[in-house]
Scaffold this motif. Structure first.
Motif, PDB file in Angstrom:
ATOM      1  N   VAL A  11       0.963  -1.266   0.260  1.00 32.04           N
ATOM      2  CA  VAL A  11      -0.099   0.034   0.240  1.00 32.04           C
ATOM      3  C   VAL A  11       0.647   1.081  -0.147  1.00 32.04           C
ATOM      4  O   VAL A  11       0.650   2.349  -0.576  1.00 32.04           O
ATOM      5  N   ASP A  30      10.901   2.711   6.141  1.00 32.49           N
ATOM      6  CA  ASP A  30       9.881   1.491   7.206  1.00 32.49           C
ATOM      7  C   ASP A  30      10.971   0.330   8.110  1.00 32.49           C
ATOM      8  O   ASP A  30      12.552   0.829   7.966  1.00 32.49           O
ATOM      9  N   ARG A  31      10.074   0.254   8.673  1.00 34.52           N
ATOM     10  CA  ARG A  31      11.284   0.041  10.871  1.00 34.52           C
ATOM     11  C   ARG A  31      11.942  -1.829   9.733  1.00 34.52           C
ATOM     12  O   ARG A  31      13.473  -2.238   9.956  1.00 34.52           O
ATOM     13  N   GLU A  38       6.255  -7.377   5.416  1.00 38.28           N
ATOM     14  CA  GLU A  38       5.479  -8.350   6.549  1.00 38.28           C
ATOM     15  C   GLU A  38       4.388  -8.427   5.670  1.00 38.28           C
ATOM     16  O   GLU A  38       4.226  -9.329   5.190  1.00 38.28           O
ATOM     17  N   SER A  40       2.737  -8.041   3.590  1.00 39.18           N
ATOM     18  CA  SER A  40       2.409  -7.731   1.598  1.00 39.18           C
ATOM     19  C   SER A  40       4.067  -9.158   1.620  1.00 39.18           C
ATOM     20  O   SER A  40       3.866  -9.452   0.015  1.00 39.18           O
ATOM     21  N   ASN A  43       0.887 -12.992   1.396  1.00 38.09           N
ATOM     22  CA  ASN A  43      -0.292 -13.420   0.811  1.00 38.09           C
ATOM     23  C   ASN A  43      -0.665 -14.312  -0.057  1.00 38.09           C
ATOM     24  O   ASN A  43       0.047 -14.949  -1.216  1.00 38.09           O
ATOM     25  N   ALA A  44      -1.689 -14.221  -0.682  1.00 37.70           N
ATOM     26  CA  ALA A  44      -2.526 -16.236  -1.802  1.00 37.70           C
ATOM     27  C   ALA A  44      -2.517 -14.861  -2.993  1.00 37.70           C
ATOM     28  O   ALA A  44      -1.746 -15.990  -4.148  1.00 37.70           O
ATOM     29  N   LEU A  46      -4.125 -13.086  -4.522  1.00 37.08           N
ATOM     30  CA  LEU A  46      -4.615 -13.033  -5.605  1.00 37.08           C
ATOM     31  C   LEU A  46      -5.135 -11.122  -5.847  1.00 37.08           C
ATOM     32  O   LEU A  46      -5.502 -10.684  -4.489  1.00 37.08           O
ATOM     33  N   ILE A 225       9.535   3.878  13.590  1.00 35.23           N
ATOM     34  CA  ILE A 225       8.149   4.956  13.367  1.00 35.23           C
ATOM     35  C   ILE A 225       7.887   5.320  14.350  1.00 35.23           C
ATOM     36  O   ILE A 225       7.267   4.008  15.003  1.00 35.23           O
ATOM     37  N   GLY A 381      -7.158  -5.074   4.787  1.00 32.86           N
ATOM     38  CA  GLY A 381      -8.335  -6.462   5.083  1.00 32.86           C
ATOM     39  C   GLY A 381      -7.551  -7.163   4.137  1.00 32.86           C
ATOM     40  O   GLY A 381      -6.122  -7.625   4.327  1.00 32.86           O
ATOM     41  N   HIS A 382      -8.737  -8.285   4.045  1.00 36.77           N
ATOM     42  CA  HIS A 382      -8.314  -9.329   3.323  1.00 36.77           C
ATOM     43  C   HIS A 382      -7.791  -9.141   1.262  1.00 36.77           C
ATOM     44  O   HIS A 382      -7.482 -10.052   0.871  1.00 36.77           O
ATOM     45  N   VAL A 383      -8.299  -8.439   1.245  1.00 34.66           N
ATOM     46  CA  VAL A 383      -7.697  -8.226  -0.299  1.00 34.66           C
ATOM     47  C   VAL A 383      -6.990  -6.941  -0.748  1.00 34.66           C
ATOM     48  O   VAL A 383      -6.680  -5.495  -1.667  1.00 34.66           O
ATOM     49  N   GLY A 384      -5.735  -5.912   0.135  1.00 34.06           N
ATOM     50  CA  GLY A 384      -5.416  -5.396   0.291  1.00 34.06           C
ATOM     51  C   GLY A 384      -3.955  -5.376  -1.111  1.00 34.06           C
ATOM     52  O   GLY A 384      -3.803  -3.896  -1.854  1.00 34.06           O
ATOM     53  N   TRP A 385      -3.666  -6.157  -1.406  1.00 31.40           N
ATOM     54  CA  TRP A 385      -3.085  -6.124  -3.023  1.00 31.40           C
ATOM     55  C   TRP A 385      -3.819  -6.238  -4.039  1.00 31.40           C
ATOM     56  O   TRP A 385      -2.989  -5.332  -4.745  1.00 31.40           O
ATOM     57  N   THR A 386      -5.267  -6.445  -3.832  1.00 32.82           N
ATOM     58  CA  THR A 386      -5.937  -6.266  -4.892  1.00 32.82           C
ATOM     59  C   THR A 386      -5.777  -4.643  -4.883  1.00 32.82           C
ATOM     60  O   THR A 386      -6.711  -4.470  -5.935  1.00 32.82           O
TER      61      THR A 386
HETATM   62  C1  FAD Z   1      -2.826 -14.711   4.867  1.00 32.26           C
HETATM   63  C2  FAD Z   1      -3.456 -13.620   3.794  1.00 32.26           C
HETATM   64  C3  FAD Z   1      -3.736 -13.850   2.450  1.00 32.26           C
HETATM   65  C4  FAD Z   1      -3.975 -13.071   1.778  1.00 32.26           C
HETATM   66  N1  FAD Z   1      -4.562 -12.822   0.620  1.00 32.26           N
HETATM   67  C5  FAD Z   1      -4.287 -11.833   0.012  1.00 32.26           C
HETATM   68  C6  FAD Z   1      -5.050 -11.511  -1.701  1.00 32.26           C
HETATM   69  O1  FAD Z   1      -4.507 -13.244  -2.066  1.00 32.26           O
HETATM   70  N2  FAD Z   1      -5.339 -10.884  -2.491  1.00 32.26           N
HETATM   71  C7  FAD Z   1      -4.935  -9.412  -1.596  1.00 32.26           C
HETATM   72  O2  FAD Z   1      -5.462  -8.643  -2.554  1.00 32.26           O
HETATM   73  N3  FAD Z   1      -4.825  -9.452  -0.092  1.00 32.26           N
HETATM   74  C8  FAD Z   1      -4.968 -10.623   0.099  1.00 32.26           C
HETATM   75  N4  FAD Z   1      -4.322 -10.248   1.523  1.00 32.26           N
HETATM   76  C9  FAD Z   1      -3.459  -9.606   2.245  1.00 32.26           C
HETATM   77  C10 FAD Z   1      -2.719  -8.402   1.884  1.00 32.26           C
HETATM   78  O3  FAD Z   1      -2.084  -8.946   2.106  1.00 32.26           O
HETATM   79  C11 FAD Z   1      -2.721  -6.958   2.719  1.00 32.26           C
HETATM   80  O4  FAD Z   1      -4.044  -6.360   2.821  1.00 32.26           O
HETATM   81  C12 FAD Z   1      -1.761  -6.035   2.016  1.00 32.26           C
HETATM   82  O5  FAD Z   1      -0.266  -6.491   2.418  1.00 32.26           O
HETATM   83  C13 FAD Z   1      -1.678  -4.916   3.380  1.00 32.26           C
HETATM   84  O6  FAD Z   1       0.199  -4.217   3.239  1.00 32.26           O
HETATM   85  P1  FAD Z   1       0.143  -2.565   3.514  1.00 32.26           P
HETATM   86  O7  FAD Z   1       1.125  -2.357   3.377  1.00 32.26           O
HETATM   87  O8  FAD Z   1      -0.786  -2.483   4.122  1.00 32.26           O
HETATM   88  O9  FAD Z   1       0.900  -3.772   4.626  1.00 32.26           O
HETATM   89  P2  FAD Z   1       1.669  -3.752   5.151  1.00 32.26           P
HETATM   90  O10 FAD Z   1       2.450  -5.342   3.785  1.00 32.26           O
HETATM   91  O11 FAD Z   1       2.185  -4.910   6.700  1.00 32.26           O
HETATM   92  O12 FAD Z   1       3.123  -3.072   5.265  1.00 32.26           O
HETATM   93  C14 FAD Z   1       2.728  -1.981   6.869  1.00 32.26           C
HETATM   94  C15 FAD Z   1       4.826  -1.366   6.750  1.00 32.26           C
HETATM   95  O13 FAD Z   1       4.697  -0.313   7.746  1.00 32.26           O
HETATM   96  C16 FAD Z   1       5.532  -1.019   8.204  1.00 32.26           C
HETATM   97  N5  FAD Z   1       5.897  -0.646   9.736  1.00 32.26           N
HETATM   98  C17 FAD Z   1       4.819  -1.022  10.594  1.00 32.26           C
HETATM   99  N6  FAD Z   1       5.128  -0.435  11.848  1.00 32.26           N
HETATM  100  C18 FAD Z   1       6.562   0.463  12.059  1.00 32.26           C
HETATM  101  C19 FAD Z   1       6.510   1.442  12.326  1.00 32.26           C
HETATM  102  N7  FAD Z   1       7.105   1.816  14.198  1.00 32.26           N
HETATM  103  N8  FAD Z   1       7.481   2.287  11.950  1.00 32.26           N
HETATM  104  C20 FAD Z   1       8.017   1.724  10.504  1.00 32.26           C
HETATM  105  N9  FAD Z   1       7.931   0.490  10.095  1.00 32.26           N
HETATM  106  C21 FAD Z   1       6.356   0.067  10.359  1.00 32.26           C
HETATM  107  C22 FAD Z   1       5.859  -2.688   7.997  1.00 32.26           C
HETATM  108  O14 FAD Z   1       7.253  -2.652   8.521  1.00 32.26           O
HETATM  109  C23 FAD Z   1       5.672  -3.002   6.494  1.00 32.26           C
HETATM  110  O15 FAD Z   1       6.123  -3.068   6.023  1.00 32.26           O
HETATM  111  C24 FAD Z   1      -3.460 -11.823   2.419  1.00 32.26           C
HETATM  112  C25 FAD Z   1      -3.406 -11.084   3.852  1.00 32.26           C
HETATM  113  C26 FAD Z   1      -2.852 -12.901   4.716  1.00 32.26           C
HETATM  114  C27 FAD Z   1      -2.068 -12.457   6.068  1.00 32.26           C
END
Ligand code: FAD
Length: 414
Positions: A11, A30-31, A38, A40, A43-44, A46, A225, A381-386
């Motif tokens: 994201v 990022d940490r 983390e 991302s 995930n699956a 999709l 952070i 949530g469950h579709v953050g990659w999407t």
């Molecule tokens: C089992 C599973 C299957 C999934 N399958 C799918 C799928 O098929 N399709 C789909 O669309 N989505 C899927 N998802 C959901 C998707 O993976 C997430 O919605 C998406 O990865 C969220 O991205 P993000 O960037 O918000 O969070 P993150 O990837 O968690 O990124 C947050 C970042 O913030 C950083 N951070 C956090 N706190 C701090 C701090 N204090 N200081 C510095 N850095 C910090 C972390 O290091 C991390 O890199 C799935 C999730 C899971 C768990």
């Protein structure tokens, strides 16, 4: 403007791309030592408008009750007195009416469609590859009853623009020869040709390289952070373990941790972590599935990522615990062997657990929150990659004060 993006998950990295394209000087913090380390990471895979259905629904309650006596259902709750969990659960319950479920699904679908356009345009522009496939996804069912219910359920999304084909088992295996071995265990499925698959970690890391080289985005990895310095209703700086980073605006994209930082500055952000597990297994080129799939009765999703098979499952409420043990993968491997006999070598699997940043209604939040220059891009949530690319593009419109490319109703922070 000098904009600091907090978090380099899929994201945050996508948001940085759109903001930098608008001419902002973007720094991503990022940490971890690399992007997408983390949630991302594993995930699956999709990229699936077809999976836009909100989790909170009348059916979710039934599924939850079923999971109490069917432990391999993949939904687990560790009861806790954490007030944030209790508040989140109550808010989730308010979203479980059919009306709320439909409204939330429609908003997510709008964003997911936009995101599909955005990710494909981004790929055309940058040329980055991420073990992506644009072959569609099959959602399949083991009984005639579940197929009928699933097809009816998908019709709501189909009525809003998703192409679908409801298929019997013969057609299912014609579309996905990788399921031939279990043909007689399956009743049929729903084929969604507009869905795609790909590795969000590879995507994020390649986008980081591209944005660093072509758009001048700066990345500060290994930097934790700790807080935000706020004065005169503006974020003046981002406090980290390596010092303060001055900024004109900040984008909060820290996945499940977004809620924790928001709390420190008096912003209410009802995101709660929902844990899931995945296994990534190298497979032979001519074996395994040819496109993404979801075993709907067992709640297991998978993607083919180049010569790797990624399977993911489970929704577990366990706070911010990211640990895992061998037994957490038992039903996932059982299904992998059932679906693709002789394809999966467990000893070569890379096991992983991550935290979905879930909003009670499953709809992410964007835009300004409380302070004049604090923006949110969180709760996917469950579709953050999407939805990541669509969210990043939408956010860039909000930051620029432009008319958004999509209807913002339901997508902005209230
Ligand atoms: C089992 C599973 C299957 C999934 N399958 C799918 C799928 O098929 N399709 C789909 O669309 N989505 C899927 N998802 C959901 C998707 O993976 C997430 O919605 C998406 O990865 C969220 O991205 P993000 O960037 O918000 O969070 P993150 O990837 O968690 O990124 C947050 C970042 O913030 C950083 N951070 C956090 N706190 C701090 C701090 N204090 N200081 C510095 N850095 C910090 C972390 O290091 C991390 O890199 C799935 C999730 C899971 C768990």
């Amino acid at each position: 403007m000098k904009i600091v993006v907090l978090g380099a998950g899929v994201v945050g990295t996508a948001a940085a791309y759109y903001l930098a394209r608008d001419g902002h000087a973007v720094t991503v913090v990022d940490r971890q030592s690399q992007a997408a380390s983390e949630t991302s990471w594993g995930n699956a895979g999709l990229v699936s408008p077809g999976d836009s259905t909100a989790w909170a629904s009348p059916a979710a309650l039934a599924t939850f009750i079923k999971s109490l006596y069917k432990p391999d259902m993949g939904i687990k709750v560790r009861f806790t007195l954490d007030p944030h969990f209790i508040t989140w659960s109550l808010r989730f319950l308010t979203q479980c009416t059919q009306g709320r479920a439909d409204a939330n699904t429609a908003v997510k679908l709008r964003l997911a469609f936009h995101s599909r356009t955005c990710i494909n345009a981004l790929q055309d522009e940058t040329g980055i590859g991420y073990d992506d496939r644009r072959k569609g996804i099959v959602y399949f069912y083991r009984s005639a009853q579940s197929l009928e219910a699933g097809a009816k359920h998908m019709q709501y999304i189909a009525d809003r623009g998703l192409k679908i084909e409801v298929v019997d088992r013969e057609r299912l295996v014609e579309l996905e020869p990788g399921l031939a071995a279990v043909k007689h265990q399956l009743a049929g499925g729903v084929y969604s040709p507009m869905d795609q698959t790909g590795d969000s970690c590879l995507f994020s890391r390649r986008l980081v390289e591209w944005c660093g080289a072509n758009l001048g985005v700066t990345y500060r990895f290994d930097t934790t952070i700790e807080g935000l310095d706020i004065e005169a209703n503006r974020v003046q700086g981002v406090r980290t373990d390596k010092g303060v980073i001055a900024c004109d605006a900040v984008v909060l994209a820290m996945g499940a941790e977004s809620a924790l930082l928001a709390r420190k500055i008096g912003v209410s952000l009802p995101i709660y972590p929902v844990k899931g597990y995945s296994a990534t297994i190298p497979i032979d080129e001519d074996k395994g599935p040819t496109m993404g799939g979801v075993d709907e009765d067992r709640l297991i999703a998978y993607s083919r990522l180049g010569n790797r098979l990624r399977l993911a499952s489970t929704a577990e409420f366990a706070g911010y615990d990211r640990t895992y043990k061998a037994s957490d993968f038992a039903s996932l491997f059982k299904t992998a062997h059932d679906l693709f006999p002789g394809v999966v070598d467990e000893s070569k699997a890379e096991r992983w657990a991550g935290l979905r940043p879930m909003m009670p209604g499953s709809v992410p939040v964007h835009g300004k929150a409380r302070y004049d220059n604090l923006y949110l891009d969180a709760g996917h949530g469950h579709v953050g990659w999407t939805m990541a690319c669509g969210s990043g593009q939408f956010l860039s419109d909000l930051v620029a004060g432009r008319k958004p490319q999509i209807d913002p109703a339901g997508l902005v922070y209230q």
